[in-house]
Scaffold this motif. Sequence first.
Motif, PDB file in Angstrom:
ATOM      1  N   GLU A  91       0.845  -1.194   0.000  1.00  0.00           N
ATOM      2  CA  GLU A  91       0.000   0.000   0.000  1.00  0.00           C
ATOM      3  C   GLU A  91       0.876   1.239   0.000  1.00  0.00           C
ATOM      4  N   VAL A  92       0.281   2.344  -0.388  1.00  0.00           N
ATOM      5  CA  VAL A  92       0.994   3.622  -0.395  1.00  0.00           C
ATOM      6  C   VAL A  92       0.845   4.246   0.992  1.00  0.00           C
ATOM      7  N   ASP A  93       1.953   4.462   1.686  1.00  0.00           N
ATOM      8  CA  ASP A  93       1.908   5.055   3.024  1.00  0.00           C
ATOM      9  C   ASP A  93       1.361   6.476   2.972  1.00  0.00           C
ATOM     10  N   ILE A 115       2.439   9.265   0.349  1.00  0.00           N
ATOM     11  CA  ILE A 115       1.633  10.484   0.262  1.00  0.00           C
ATOM     12  C   ILE A 115       1.870  11.293   1.527  1.00  0.00           C
ATOM     13  N   VAL A 116       2.313  12.533   1.367  1.00  0.00           N
ATOM     14  CA  VAL A 116       2.523  13.442   2.498  1.00  0.00           C
ATOM     15  C   VAL A 116       1.327  14.383   2.544  1.00  0.00           C
ATOM     16  N   SER A 240      10.139  11.910  -8.359  1.00  0.00           N
ATOM     17  CA  SER A 240       9.397  13.172  -8.430  1.00  0.00           C
ATOM     18  C   SER A 240       8.283  13.217  -7.398  1.00  0.00           C
ATOM     19  N   TRP A 241       7.802  14.436  -7.159  1.00  0.00           N
ATOM     20  CA  TRP A 241       6.637  14.658  -6.307  1.00  0.00           C
ATOM     21  C   TRP A 241       5.548  15.313  -7.139  1.00  0.00           C
ATOM     22  N   GLN A 242       4.298  15.087  -6.748  1.00  0.00           N
ATOM     23  CA  GLN A 242       3.181  15.725  -7.452  1.00  0.00           C
ATOM     24  C   GLN A 242       2.138  16.148  -6.417  1.00  0.00           C
ATOM     25  N   ALA A 243       1.876  17.450  -6.362  1.00  0.00           N
ATOM     26  CA  ALA A 243       0.959  18.014  -5.366  1.00  0.00           C
ATOM     27  C   ALA A 243      -0.433  18.186  -5.965  1.00  0.00           C
ATOM     28  N   ASP A 274      -2.701  17.035  -0.682  1.00  0.00           N
ATOM     29  CA  ASP A 274      -1.749  15.930  -0.564  1.00  0.00           C
ATOM     30  C   ASP A 274      -0.639  16.060  -1.603  1.00  0.00           C
ATOM     31  N   ILE A 275       0.520  15.484  -1.285  1.00  0.00           N
ATOM     32  CA  ILE A 275       1.612  15.340  -2.252  1.00  0.00           C
ATOM     33  C   ILE A 275       1.996  13.870  -2.317  1.00  0.00           C
ATOM     34  N   ILE A 276       1.956  13.298  -3.509  1.00  0.00           N
ATOM     35  CA  ILE A 276       2.416  11.931  -3.703  1.00  0.00           C
ATOM     36  C   ILE A 276       3.846  11.978  -4.223  1.00  0.00           C
ATOM     37  N   VAL A 277       4.697  11.120  -3.670  1.00  0.00           N
ATOM     38  CA  VAL A 277       6.090  11.026  -4.093  1.00  0.00           C
ATOM     39  C   VAL A 277       6.290   9.632  -4.679  1.00  0.00           C
TER      40      VAL A 277
END
Length: 303
Positions: A91-93, A115-116, A240-243, A274-277
């Motif tokens: 899973e994506v943390d 995901i931050v 990369s990150w995507q917000a 959220d930002i996914i990395v």
Amino acid sequence: MDDPFKQMKNLLERSRSEKIDLRTLPFIQSNLNLKIVNFNLRVIVIGAALLLFAVLKVYLNNEECALVLPSELSKIFRPPVNCNFCENVTEVDRVANISPDEFEQRYAYTGRPVIVTDATSSWTALETFDFWYFKEIYEEARKRTNKLVNCQFFPYKSGFKTFYEAMSIPKERVDYQPGTDPWYFGWSNCNEDVAQILREHYGRPYFLPKTSENNAIDWIFMGGSGLGAHMHVDNVRLPSWQAQIKGEKEWTLAPPPECYYQCSFMKATVSTGDIIVLDTNRWYHKTNVLSGTISITIGAEYD
């Protein structure tokens, strides 16, 4: 007619940075599991396809489509990756208040997606950015100078040929009114003056490693529900990150073919703020905009 192999070489060189899903190419559609295709057959099929694209490039008089497609052929020769990056990842943390040191140790370069949830709270982009804001910024920039760079543009399945065509759709279509066609597209903010204005509304995510730097070029993706990026793997240098600035997206992640029996497919919803990395060079990924507000996302690579 020019030497077709020279044409092939030029096509590949000019298409290296394009992001086109290999599995959408007609000659691949009949056999997606490339790893079990007889090697000699692969060479024959790939060689024939390359030659066909080279010839098409001549006959289509340098149409853009004849330049874009061959880039994905390079993924057939993509070297196998070590599957350690996705083993035991199911899973994506989702994390918050994570220090740069902890982020670097657990996520930054390990290939583990995350995901931050608290990295955009001070960004004014969440209130400022929408279709009309981007339209105004780019129209004013065109008035100030005739030397705007044609940045990379991805129409996906919206039918647009250029960024400015996409930004010229009528209000009814922007608002997804009944009877209008859906739309979704992406572009890079490679024009320095425009990038400077946009970056006043967002910044470098706080959790990135202290010694890392953002790529000089950011990406923006925008569109409505039911559309998004097809399943693909990128050909870029860095993670990369995507917000998620507005709306919600569902991300589907798949391991590379050589890791199918060791790693898991995953889904994750990225909500506003959220930002996914993600290491998009290793994870195959697709996105789907969920119903509700028009989705706007901003992303960049980091070293």
